[in-house]
Motif scaffolding. Structure first.
Motif, PDB file in Angstrom:
ATOM      1  N   SER A 173       0.840  -1.197   0.000  1.00 46.50           N
ATOM      2  CA  SER A 173       0.000   0.000   0.000  1.00 46.50           C
ATOM      3  C   SER A 173       0.873   1.245   0.000  1.00 46.50           C
ATOM      4  CB  SER A 173      -0.916   0.006   1.232  1.00 46.50           C
ATOM      5  OG  SER A 173      -1.809  -1.075   1.219  1.00 46.50           O
ATOM      6  N   PHE A 192      -4.979  -1.231  -3.072  1.00 44.35           N
ATOM      7  CA  PHE A 192      -5.481  -0.461  -1.933  1.00 44.35           C
ATOM      8  C   PHE A 192      -4.664   0.811  -1.754  1.00 44.35           C
ATOM      9  CE2 PHE A 192      -5.638   0.578   2.613  1.00 44.35           C
ATOM     10  CZ  PHE A 192      -7.011   0.678   2.794  1.00 44.35           C
ATOM     11  N   CYS A 247       3.844  10.943   2.446  1.00 47.02           N
ATOM     12  CA  CYS A 247       4.004   9.583   1.904  1.00 47.02           C
ATOM     13  C   CYS A 247       5.364   8.998   2.263  1.00 47.02           C
ATOM     14  CB  CYS A 247       3.833   9.601   0.389  1.00 47.02           C
ATOM     15  SG  CYS A 247       2.148   9.910  -0.176  1.00 47.02           S
ATOM     16  N   TRP A 253      -8.870  -3.916  -5.655  1.00 48.26           N
ATOM     17  CA  TRP A 253      -8.481  -4.456  -4.347  1.00 48.26           C
ATOM     18  C   TRP A 253      -9.445  -5.561  -3.917  1.00 48.26           C
ATOM     19  CZ3 TRP A 253     -10.804  -2.312   0.573  1.00 48.26           C
ATOM     20  CH2 TRP A 253     -10.344  -3.009   1.693  1.00 48.26           C
ATOM     21  N   GLY A 310       1.437   3.963  -2.996  1.00 49.35           N
ATOM     22  CA  GLY A 310       1.226   5.368  -2.675  1.00 49.35           C
ATOM     23  C   GLY A 310       2.416   6.206  -3.116  1.00 49.35           C
ATOM     24  N   LEU A 361     -10.249   0.612  -5.870  1.00 49.08           N
ATOM     25  CA  LEU A 361     -11.044  -0.013  -4.819  1.00 49.08           C
ATOM     26  C   LEU A 361     -11.634  -1.320  -5.346  1.00 49.08           C
ATOM     27  CD1 LEU A 361     -12.468  -0.052  -2.060  1.00 49.08           C
ATOM     28  CD2 LEU A 361     -14.294   1.332  -3.090  1.00 49.08           C
ATOM     29  N   LEU A 406      -6.126   4.569  -1.859  1.00 52.29           N
ATOM     30  CA  LEU A 406      -5.984   5.491  -0.736  1.00 52.29           C
ATOM     31  C   LEU A 406      -5.194   6.735  -1.128  1.00 52.29           C
ATOM     32  CD1 LEU A 406      -6.938   5.296   2.241  1.00 52.29           C
ATOM     33  CD2 LEU A 406      -4.623   4.549   2.826  1.00 52.29           C
ATOM     34  N   LEU A 450      -6.291  11.111  -1.314  1.00 58.84           N
ATOM     35  CA  LEU A 450      -5.542  11.840  -0.288  1.00 58.84           C
ATOM     36  C   LEU A 450      -4.579  12.835  -0.914  1.00 58.84           C
ATOM     37  CD1 LEU A 450      -4.738   9.173   2.470  1.00 58.84           C
ATOM     38  CD2 LEU A 450      -6.302  11.120   2.602  1.00 58.84           C
ATOM     39  N   ALA A 478      -9.469   7.085  -7.973  1.00 57.53           N
ATOM     40  CA  ALA A 478      -9.181   6.014  -7.032  1.00 57.53           C
ATOM     41  C   ALA A 478     -10.221   4.901  -7.054  1.00 57.53           C
ATOM     42  CB  ALA A 478      -9.095   6.589  -5.612  1.00 57.53           C
TER      43      ALA A 478
END
Length: 507
Positions: A49, A211, A236, A343, A53, A340, A215, A219, A336
Motif C-alpha cells: 500500500s 489499496f 508519503c 483491491w 502510494g 477499490l 488510498l 488523499l 481512485a
C-alpha cells in the motif's frame, strides 16, 4: 521432526495432485487466523500500500505542479474535449496552491517522461533483486527497498525546484530502490506459502498495491489543495519509513527462524512446501528458463496486461482533469474508485482459486488460465467502452471501475504463476517477468502523451483502444501456452533422488 499425523518434515508427502504439489488433509492444517503466515501477508499488504502510494502520488500531484496554460487544443481538431461545466468556463487550467508553492511550465510530453521516469530505474533491479532474495531471503531486500524509496520521495520538492532533469533522475532512483520489492515478496512466499494457500496469501499481500492506489489518489488531491503539493511527498515518505520499522521488527525470512511461530504451523509449512522451500544456490538454470514456453507465456501476458494497468495508473488523473474537468479533489477520489474495485476482486479471487484447487475442481493450470481470461477479456471490453462514454461522468467512472476491478482477478492467475512452475526460483522468475512487465510502465505514459498531445477525445479514444487490444492479445497467448505444472528444470536434486528411490521401491 514429527508432524501431528506422524510424518516427518523430511519424509515425502503421501499424496500429490496432478501438478505435482503435495496435498495435506484439511484437518491437519493450522488455521490462518492469528498465524505467522497471515501476519506476514498483512504486513506485506500495508507495505505494498505504501509502495503504490509512493508510486502514484506524482500522477495526481502533477496536476497541481504543472502550469498547463501553454497547452491548447488543436484548432482543426474535429473531436473536442468535453465542455467546461457551468460556472467553470473562465477558470484557468491550473490549480491554485498556497502562497509560496511553485508551479512549473511542463507540457504534456514532459509530464509523460516524468511519469515514466520511475520505471527506468524500476526495471534495472528486478532480476538482481529476485536472484539475491532467492538466495539470501527477501526480508531485507523488501524492507530496504521500501525504506529507500520513501526516503527519496521526501526529496521530491527539492528535486523539482532544481529542475526537470533532477526530478527525472530522482524518480528513476526511486524506481531503482523499489524494483526489488515484488521479487523479494515472491522469494519470501516460496518459503512461507503452502501450495494450497498460495492464491489467498499472495493475493492478500499483493492487493495492497490496489489499496495503496485507492488510498493515495484521493488523499493526494486533498493534500494538494489544502497543504500544497510538497506536503504529499513528505507525508508519503514518512509513512514508508514508519512501515519499515514495523517490518524489520516482526518479519523473518523463513519459518525456521521465526521467533513467534507455533511449532505446528512451522512444521506444516515446511512439510507442505518440501525441498522447494529452501534457498537456491548461486547457479540457476538460465538456458532452460530462457527456453521455457510457460515462462514466456507469463512474460508476454504480464507485459500486455500491464500496458492497460500503467496507462490508467499514470494517466487517469490527467484524463479526469483535462477531458472531464473534475476539480483536484474530485479527480483524486474518482481516479481512485477503480482501484477499490481491483483491491476487492484481487483478494476475493485468491480465496476462490484456493478453494477450487483444494477441492480439486480444476487443476492448477486450469485455475490460472481461467482467472487470467476472466480478468483480461472483460477488462479490454470495458476499456473500449470508456472511449465511447463521451462526456458522461457516470458512464466513464463506471466503465473505468469495472475494467480495473476485473483486471484484479488476474492476481490469482498469471501474476502468481512463478510459484507454480518453479517455487525455488520464484523470486528470480518474478524479477524476469516484472522486468519485461515494467517496459509498458515506460512506454505507456509516453505513448499517452503522444496520442493526447492536442487534449482531444479522439486522442484518448486511441489510448483506450490500444490498451484494450494489447490486453486481448495477452489473454489469448496465455490461454494457449500457460501452465501451472512445476517445470523439469525447477525440480531439486533432493526431489529427483526421492523420486528415484520411490521408483526403485515400486519395482
Amino acid at each position: 521432526m514429527p508432524l501431528p499425523n506422524g510424518t516427518s518434515i523430511n519424509s515425502s508427502p503421501l499424496e500429490e495432485d496432478e501438478d505435482g504439489e503435495p496435498l495435506i488433509e484439511n484437518d491437519k492444517v493450522p488455521p490462518q487466523c492469528c498465524s505467522a503466515r497471515l501476519t506476514l501477508a498483512v504486513l506485506m499488504f500495508f507495505g505494498f500500500s505504501v509502495v503504490y502510494g509512493l508510486r502514484v502520488n506524482l500522477s495526481v500531484a502533477m496536476v497541481a505542479m504543472a502550469n498547463n496554460t501553454d497547452s491548447k487544443p488543436a484548432v482543426n481538431s474535429s473531436v473536442r474535449a468535453c465542455p467546461m461545466p457551468a460556472g467553470m468556463e473562465n477558470t484557468s487550467d491550473t490549480f491554485p496552491q498556497p502562497d509560496g508553492i511553485p508551479q512549473y511550465p511542463w507540457d504534456s510530453e514532459a509530464q509523460g517522461w516524468l511519469l515514466g521516469a520511475f520505471f527506468f530505474g524500476y526495471l534495472c533491479t528486478q532480476i538482481p533483486g529476485g536472484y539475491l532474495a532467492g538466495h539470501y531471503g527477501g526480508k531485507w531486500f523488501l524492507g530496504l527497498g521500501v525504506l529507500g524509496t520513501a526516503a527519496l520521495t521526501v526529496l521530491t520538492p527539492l528535486a523539482a525546484q532544481m529542475g526537470l532533469y533532477w526530478l527525472f533522475a530522482l524518480r528513476a532512483l526511486e524506481g531503482f530502490g523499489e524494483g526489488v520489492t515484488f521479487p523479494a515478496m515472491m522469494a519470501m512466499w516460496a518459503r512461507w506459502a503452502p501450495p494450497q494457500e498460495r492464491s489467498s496469501l499472495m493475493t492478500l499481500s499483493g492487493s495492497g498495491a490496489s489499496f495503496g492506489a485507492f488510498l493515495a489518489l484521493p488523499l493526494t488531491g486533498f493534500i494538494c489543495q489544502t497543504l500544497g503539493w510538497p506536503a504529499v511527498f513528505y507525508i508519503c515518505g514518512g509513512a514508508g519509513c514508519l512501515w519499515a520499522v514495523l517490518w524489520f521488527v516482526f518479519v523473518s525470512d523463513d519459518p525456521r527462524t521465526h521467533r513467534r511461530i507455533s511449532e505446528q504451523e512451522r512444521d506444516y509449512i515446511i512439510n507442505s512446501i518440501g525441498p522447494q522451500g529452501k534457498a537456491h544456490g548461486w547457479s540457476v538454470p538460465l538456458l532452460p528458463m530462457l527456453l521455457s514456453v510457460p515462462l514466456w507465456a507469463m512474460i508476454i501476458t504480464q507485459m500486455c496486461s500491464n500496458w492497460s494497468y500503467y496507462t490508467l495508473l499514470t494517466s487517469l488523473p490527467t484524463y479526469m482533469s483535462n477531458i472531464l474537468h473534475f476539480d483536484l479533489k474530485s479527480n483524486g477520489f474518482l481516479s481512485a474508485l477503480p482501484y477499490l474495485g481491483a483491491w476487492l476482486t484481487t483478494s476475493l479471487s485468491g480465496f476462490l482459486a484456493d478453494a477450487l484447487i483444494q477441492r480439486r475442481v480444476f487443476s492448477v493450470t486450469a485455475v490460472r488460465k481461467l482467472f487470467t481470461l476472466a480478468a483480461l477479456l472483460p477488462c479490454a471490453g470495458f476499456l473500449v467502452a470508456v472511449g465511447y462514454a463521451g462526456c458522461s461522468h457516470v458512464l466513464t467512472v463506471t466503465f473505468l471501475t469495472l475494467s480495473t476491478a476485473m483486471a484484479g482477478v488476474s492476481g490469482a492467475g498469471v501474476y502468481m504463476n512463478q510459484l507454480d512452475i518453479a517455487p525455488q526460483y520464484a523470486g528470480f522468475l518474478l524479477g524476469i517477468t516484472n522486468t519485461f512487465g515494467t517496459i509498458p510502465g515506460i512506454l505507456a505514459p509516453i505513448a499517452t502523451g503522444y496520442f493526447t498531445e492536442d487534449h482531444t477525445m479522439a486522442g484518448w479514444r486511441t489510448v483506450f483502444w490500444v490498451a484494450a487490444g494489447v490486453n486481448l492479445g495477452g489473454a489469448l497467448f496465455y490461454a494457449l501456452f500457460g501452465s501451472g505444472k512445476i517445470q523439469p528444470w525447477a525440480i531439486t536434486e533432493e526431489e529427483r533422488e526421492r523420486s528415484r528411490a520411490n521408483s526403485t521401491q515400486d519395482t
